[in-house]
Design a protein around this motif. Structure first.
Motif, mmCIF file in Angstrom:
data_model
loop_
_atom_site.group_PDB
_atom_site.id
_atom_site.type_symbol
_atom_site.label_atom_id
_atom_site.label_comp_id
_atom_site.label_asym_id
_atom_site.label_seq_id
_atom_site.Cartn_x
_atom_site.Cartn_y
_atom_site.Cartn_z
ATOM 1 N N LEU A 191 0.837 -1.211 0.000
ATOM 2 C CA LEU A 191 0.000 0.000 0.000
ATOM 3 C C LEU A 191 0.867 1.255 0.000
ATOM 4 N N GLY A 192 0.394 2.274 -0.669
ATOM 5 C CA GLY A 192 1.008 3.582 -0.551
ATOM 6 C C GLY A 192 2.092 3.922 -1.539
ATOM 7 N N GLU A 193 2.532 2.957 -2.347
ATOM 8 C CA GLU A 193 3.627 3.270 -3.256
ATOM 9 C C GLU A 193 3.170 3.602 -4.658
ATOM 10 N N ARG A 194 2.187 2.892 -5.165
ATOM 11 C CA ARG A 194 1.726 3.171 -6.523
ATOM 12 C C ARG A 194 0.299 2.656 -6.683
ATOM 13 N N PRO A 195 -0.483 3.385 -7.444
ATOM 14 C CA PRO A 195 -1.850 2.919 -7.691
ATOM 15 C C PRO A 195 -1.868 1.819 -8.748
ATOM 16 N N ASP A 196 -2.790 0.904 -8.616
ATOM 17 C CA ASP A 196 -3.015 -0.114 -9.637
ATOM 18 C C ASP A 196 -4.484 -0.526 -9.557
ATOM 19 N N ALA A 197 -4.850 -1.494 -10.336
ATOM 20 C CA ALA A 197 -6.262 -1.897 -10.403
ATOM 21 C C ALA A 197 -6.805 -2.335 -9.051
ATOM 22 N N SER A 198 -5.944 -2.872 -8.169
ATOM 23 C CA SER A 198 -6.426 -3.340 -6.871
ATOM 24 C C SER A 198 -6.883 -2.188 -5.980
ATOM 25 N N ILE A 249 -5.820 2.315 12.121
ATOM 26 C CA ILE A 249 -4.868 1.593 12.969
ATOM 27 C C ILE A 249 -5.104 0.105 12.770
ATOM 28 N N ASP A 250 -4.069 -0.594 12.265
ATOM 29 C CA ASP A 250 -4.247 -2.011 11.932
ATOM 30 C C ASP A 250 -3.991 -2.916 13.131
ATOM 31 N N ARG A 251 -4.085 -4.217 12.898
ATOM 32 C CA ARG A 251 -3.962 -5.214 13.965
ATOM 33 C C ARG A 251 -2.615 -5.190 14.657
ATOM 34 N N THR A 252 -1.585 -4.648 14.001
ATOM 35 C CA THR A 252 -0.250 -4.579 14.603
ATOM 36 C C THR A 252 -0.076 -3.319 15.452
ATOM 37 N N ARG A 298 -12.866 1.774 11.086
ATOM 38 C CA ARG A 298 -12.794 0.355 11.459
ATOM 39 C C ARG A 298 -13.142 -0.548 10.274
ATOM 40 N N GLU A 299 -14.165 -0.157 9.492
ATOM 41 C CA GLU A 299 -14.546 -0.949 8.317
ATOM 42 C C GLU A 299 -13.407 -1.013 7.301
ATOM 43 N N ILE A 300 -12.712 0.090 7.116
ATOM 44 C CA ILE A 300 -11.600 0.113 6.162
ATOM 45 C C ILE A 300 -10.449 -0.741 6.653
ATOM 46 N N VAL A 301 -10.170 -0.700 7.946
ATOM 47 C CA VAL A 301 -9.104 -1.542 8.502
ATOM 48 C C VAL A 301 -9.436 -3.015 8.304
ATOM 49 N N VAL A 302 -10.695 -3.386 8.474
ATOM 50 C CA VAL A 302 -11.112 -4.776 8.223
ATOM 51 C C VAL A 302 -10.826 -5.139 6.769
ATOM 52 N N GLN A 303 -11.126 -4.248 5.827
ATOM 53 C CA GLN A 303 -10.846 -4.504 4.411
ATOM 54 C C GLN A 303 -9.346 -4.671 4.159
ATOM 55 N N ILE A 304 -8.537 -3.860 4.813
ATOM 56 C CA ILE A 304 -7.080 -3.981 4.670
ATOM 57 C C ILE A 304 -6.616 -5.332 5.198
ATOM 58 N N GLU A 305 -7.175 -5.749 6.319
ATOM 59 C CA GLU A 305 -6.793 -7.048 6.896
ATOM 60 C C GLU A 305 -7.248 -8.201 6.009
ATOM 61 N N HIS A 306 -8.413 -8.089 5.372
ATOM 62 C CA HIS A 306 -8.858 -9.117 4.412
ATOM 63 C C HIS A 306 -7.910 -9.156 3.215
#
Length: 193
Positions: free
Chosen positions: A30-37, A146-149, A179-187
């Motif tokens: 995350l954070g370095e370059r945009p792509d389709a994901s 804030i993620d799980r770590t 919180r919803e966005i963090v869940v998406q990042i963790e998925h």
């Protein structure tokens, strides 16, 4: 303290977790370059704009040097940042970068707390921010991601060009969306170990 404008200081807090965050963002891709994901982050930004009824919303990852708008909602529906005026540059997907010390998200990130500014001009610390002057932002609602770590990866925010009475409901809403966005990042992390 970082200088800008006509000799006015922008008092961006010192970020002591920058290198740890940058390493975590790299591990997550995350954070370095945009792509389709990153289309999923645009969809999340669209959801934030819809829920908060704001013209702009951003899912923002912040490394040691810059901010990256992984998710972006603008009034015209442009995804490249052209609607964000001079601060976001040319209008391609690659223009989703902003200086590390611009805007309000770096404050949310370092504080690790949501920030509600109903009228940014009421706060001397924020009133002279380049985002206010260049883009015309008058109200801001943001929360850290804030993620799980325990690392604050970035922020989610909703902004408007007019003052807004966000109230407690707005604060609760942006925290829930974070919180919803963090869940998406963790998925995303679990799907791409």
């Amino acid at each position: 303290m970082t200088p800008y404008g006509a000799g006015r200081p922008l008092l961006t807090p010192v970020d002591r977790d920058g290198s740890r965050r940058s390493a975590r963002l790299r591990r997550l891709g995350l954070g370095e370059r945009p792509d389709a994901s990153f289309d999923s982050f645009d969809a999340l930004a669209d959801r934030v704009a819809e829920v908060t009824a704001t013209p702009f919303s951003i899912v923002n990852f912040i490394d040691e040097n810059r901010q990256f708008f992984a998710g972006l909602h603008t009034p015209a529906g442009l995804r490249g940042g052209a609607d964000l005026g001079a601060a976001a540059a040319s209008g391609t997907r690659g223009s989703r970068y902003l200086a590390r010390d611009a805007g309000y998200c770096p404050h949310v990130l370092v504080r690790r707390k949501a920030l509600v500014l109903e009228d940014v001009c009421d706060y001397p610390r924020f009133a002279g921010n380049p985002v206010v002057d260049d883009i015309g932002i008058r109200s801001y609602l943001g929360a850290p991601l804030i993620d799980r770590t325990g690392v604050a990866l970035g922020t989610v925010c909703a902004v408007d060009t007019v003052p807004r009475a966000w109230g407690r409901a707005g604060l609760d809403t942006i925290k829930l969306l974070a919180r919803e966005i963090v869940v998406q990042i963790e998925h995303r992390e679990a799907a791409n170990p």
